[in-house]
Design an enzyme around this catalytic site. Structure first.
Site: not given
Ligand SMILES: Cc1ncc(COP(=O)(O)O)c(C=O)c1O
Lengths: 417, 151
Positions: A134, A214, A375
Site C-alpha cells: 500500500h 488488512q 493506493c
Molecule cells: C495494506 C494497507 N496498509 C495500510 C493502510 C493504511 O491504513 P490507514 O489509512 O488506516 O492508516 C491500508 C488502508 O487502506 C491498507 O490497506
C-alpha cells in the site's frame, strides 16, 4: 455414554445473522435495495459495543488522560490503559509496553520510518519492500531513503500475486537494513508467508516491519509466533473507530529508538536547556490522543475475539471461494490476485467496462464496492490496469450478498456492454 | 434517488463505445495531460491551433464511460471553433457539471453536451466528466504541466 461435552462435537456453525444484528449500519436500504456492504478493506462497519464505548466516554468519562487527578480523569485513564492490555492480548505481545497507540497503520509505519528507520539506515544502505505494498508502506520508506541517500529495493510478485521467494532471498543483501512488508495485500488479498519471511530476514540480522492493516480482521495474529520486529494496524478496519491504531514494537527496539513527535505526555521533564523523555511506550504518544477512539478500540478487539477469529475466517473463506467462482463464471471478467493463500479480497476487471462505471451501477443496486487503484499504483501497473473493482469481505457478509454481487456484475455488463 | 439512466444516456454509451477523434492529430501543436487522482485515469488532449482556431483536435487515454464520452463530445463540438469559444464553453460546462449555476444570458448553447448534465446528481462522478474540460483549459493556456482533478 454419549456426553454433551464430547470432545469430538463439532463447533457450532458461524451464526452470521446474529453477527449482523450487532451492526446497525447493515440494516439500511440504499437506493431502494438492502445495503450489500462489500468495501470492508476500506473500512468496516461498527458493532453496537463500539458505538456504546464511544458514547460512554463522551457521556460519562470525558476527561484528559494521564494528568487529571479527579474521578473522570481516572476513569478515562483506566479505560484507555485497558485497551493497551486488550491489544497486547489480541496481538500476542509479550508486554503492554510494546503497544503504542497511533492514529492508524499509516501513522505507525511513519513512526517506525522516522525513528527506527532514521537511526538504522544510512547512505548507501538499502530498504527492502515488496511490489504489493500500500502507498503507506512505500512512501515513508521512499522519504527515508531520499533523506539518507539510501536505495529502495522491491521484491517482485508473480502473476497470481505472490512474492517470488528466490527474488526475496536475493534482495536480502548485506546492505539491507530493514524489510517492510504487508501481511495481507489490500488489492490482491494475498496472505504472505510471514513466518518464513521473518525467519529469512532474521537469519541475516535484518529486522522486519509488518503492515498488518488488512490481516488483523481476518485471521488470528500472534507477533510472538511471527517474531516480527514491528506490526502496525488501524482500528477502523477491524470494527473500531477511524483515527486510531496500534503499533507493536519489540521492547528492545522501542527502548533504543528516539521519540517521534515532541509534545505533552511524551516527556518526563522539560526545561529550556533540555528534555528527558517519558518511558516506553509513552515516549511515542505525544499530545492528547483520540481517547474515545482508543477506548472503543478495546470494544472492537474484544468483539473480534468473541466472534472467534478462526470461525470468522472459515466463514469468510467460504464466501471468498463462492465469489471467486461466481465472478470467474461471468464472460469477460478477469480476477486479479489468485494466490492460493488469500483473504476475501476480490479484485476484478470487466473487459471494456471501467471500474468506476461498475461501482456507480452496483451502487444503484445497493451494492458497495471500491473502484480505483487501491493506493497501490505500482501494483496496478504490474497488472497493466489503471484500476480495478474490488469487493472485500467481512465476517458479517452472507452468501446471498455474494449472489447479489454476481447478479449485479452480470447486469452491469448488460447495461454497458 | 438519481436514476442511472440519467447518467448513462444512450448518447454517452455510444460515445464510450465509439469515441470520436480518438487520435493524435498529425499537426498537433498543443497538448495537455489530465489525471484523475481518484482512479488513476489519464487522458491526453491534443490541439492543432492555428490563428486562434482549433483546426483539429483529438484525445487519447483510458477512462470510464463518463470521462471517455465527455472527451469525445468535447472534441466533436470544438473542431473548427475558436479558442475563445472553447474557453467560454469550458466555463459553461464546468458550471453545468458541478451544478453550481444556472446558465446566464449569452452563454454558449449546450446541444448534445446536455447529455452530460446528469452527472451533477452523482457527486462521486463529477470529476470523471470534468477531466477532459480541465485538460482542454490547460491545453488552451499552453500549459505543459499535468492537470489533476484535485486542482
Ligand atoms: C495494506 C494497507 N496498509 C495500510 C493502510 C493504511 O491504513 P490507514 O489509512 O488506516 O492508516 C491500508 C488502508 O487502506 C491498507 O490497506
Amino acid at each position: 455414554m454419549a456426553s454433551l461435552s464430547s470432545p469430538t462435537r463439532s463447533r457450532p456453525a458461524f451464526d452470521v445473522e446474529a453477527v449482523r444484528r450487532d451492526f446497525p449500519a447493515l440494516q439500511q436500504q440504499v437506493n431502494g435495495h438492502p445495503l450489500v456492504y462489500l468495501d470492508n478493506a476500506a473500512t468496516t462497519q461498527k458493532p453496537l459495543p463500539v458505538l456504546e464505548a464511544l458514547r460512554g466516554y463522551y457521556e460519562r468519562d470525558c476527561a484528559n488522560i494521564h494528568r487529571s487527578i479527579h474521578q473522570l480523569g481516572e476513569r478515562a485513564t483506566e479505560a484507555f490503559e485497558h485497551t493497551r492490555l486488550v491489544a497486547q492480548r489480541f496481538l500476542g505481545a509479550g508486554s503492554a509496553r510494546e503497544i503504542v497507540f497511533t492514529a492508524g497503520a499509516t501513522a505507525g509505519l511513519n513512526l517506525v520510518a522516522q525513528t527506527f528507520g532514521r537511526m538504522r539506515v544510512g547512505s548507501g544502505d538499502e530498504v527492502l519492500i515488496t511490489a504489493m505494498e500500500h502507498h503507506s508502506n512505500i512512501v515513508p520508506w521512499q522519504m527515508l531513503c531520499q533523506e539518507k541517500g539510501a536505495r529502495l529495493a522491491v521484491v517482485p510478485i508473480n502473476d497470481a500475486g505472490e512474492l517470488i521467494w528466490e527474488a526475496l532471498e536475493e534482495r536480502l543483501t548485506p546492505r539491507t537494513r530493514l524489510l517492510a512488508v504487508t501481511h495481507v495485500s489490500n488489492a490482491l488479498g494475498t496472505i504472505n508467508p510471514l513466518r518464513q519471511i521473518v525467519a529469512a530476514a532474521h537469519a541475516r540480522q535484518i529486522p522486519v516491519v509488518v503492515d498488518g492493516a488488512q490481516a488483523v480482521a481476518h485471521m488470528p495474529v500472534s507477533v510472538a509466533e511471527l517474531d516480527c520486529d514491528f506490526y502496525a494496524f488501524s482500528g477502523h478496519k477491524i470494527y473500531g473507530p477511524t483515527g486510531v491504531g496500534v503499533l507493536y514494537g519489540k521492547s528492545e527496539w522501542l527502548e533504543r529508538m528516539p521519540p517521534w513527535q515532541g509534545g505533552g505526555d511524551m516527556i518526563r521533564s522539560v526545561s529550556f536547556e533540555g528534555t528527558t523523555y517519558n518511558r516506553v511506550p509513552y515516549k511515542f504518544e505525544a499530545g492528547t490522543p483520540h481517547i474515545a477512539g482508543v477506548i472503543a478500540l478495546a470494544a472492537a478487539l474484544e468483539y473480534a475475539l468473541r466472534l472467534d477469529p478462526a470461525a470468522a475466517a472459515g466463514h469468510e473463506d467460504g464466501l471468498r471461494a463462492l465469489a471467486a467462482e461466481r465472478l470467474a463464471a461471468i464472460p469477460g471478467v478477469r480476477l486479479i490476485g489468485t494466490a492460493p493463500q488469500k483473504v476475501g479480497v476480490l479484485s476484478f476487471v470487466i473487459e471494456g467496462i471501467h471500474p468506476h462505471d461498475v461501482s456507480t451501477l452496483l451502487d444503484q443496486q445497493g451494492i458497495a464496492v471500491r473502484a480505483g487503484h487501491h493506493c497501490a499504483q505500482p501494483l496496478m501497473e504490474r497488472y497493466g490496469v489503471a484500476a480495478t473493482s474490488r469487493a472485500s469481505l467481512a465476517a458479517y457478509n452472507t452468501r446471498q450478498e455474494i449472489e447479489a454481487l454476481a447478479a449485479g456484475v452480470a447486469q452491469v455488463k448488460e447495461m454497458l456492454g | 434517488m438519481p436514476d442511472w439512466r440519467e447518467l448513462y444516456q444512450e448518447l454517452i454509451l455510444d460515445h464510450n463505445r465509439r469515441p470520436r477523434n480518438f487520435r493524435r492529430p498529425p499537426a498537433a501543436n498543443r497538448e495537455a495531460q489530465g489525471f484523475n487522482t481518484l482512479c488513476g485515469d489519464r487522458i491526453v488532449l491534443y490541439l492543432d491551433l492555428r490563428d486562434g482556431i482549433i483546426a483539429d483536435i483529438g484525445f487519447q487515454g483510458a477512462g470510464c464511460a463518463i470521462s471517455t464520452a465527455s472527451a469525445s463530445l468535447l472534441t466533436e463540438r470544438l473542431k473548427g471553433r475558436t479558442a475563445a469559444e472553447a474557453e467560454a464553453l469550458f466555463r459553461r460546462m464546468h458550471a453545468l457539471l458541478t451544478g453550481v449555476s444556472e446558465p446566464a444570458e449569452g452563454q454558449p448553447e449546450l446541444g448534445k453536451l446536455e447529455a452530460l448534465s446528469g452527472v451533477a446528481e452523482f457527486p462521486t462522478r463529477v470529476k470523471c466528466a470534468t477531466l477532459a474540460w480541465h485538460t482542454l483549459h490547460a491545453a488552451l493556456a499552453g500549459s505543459q504541466a499535468m492537470v489533476s482533478t484535485e486542482e
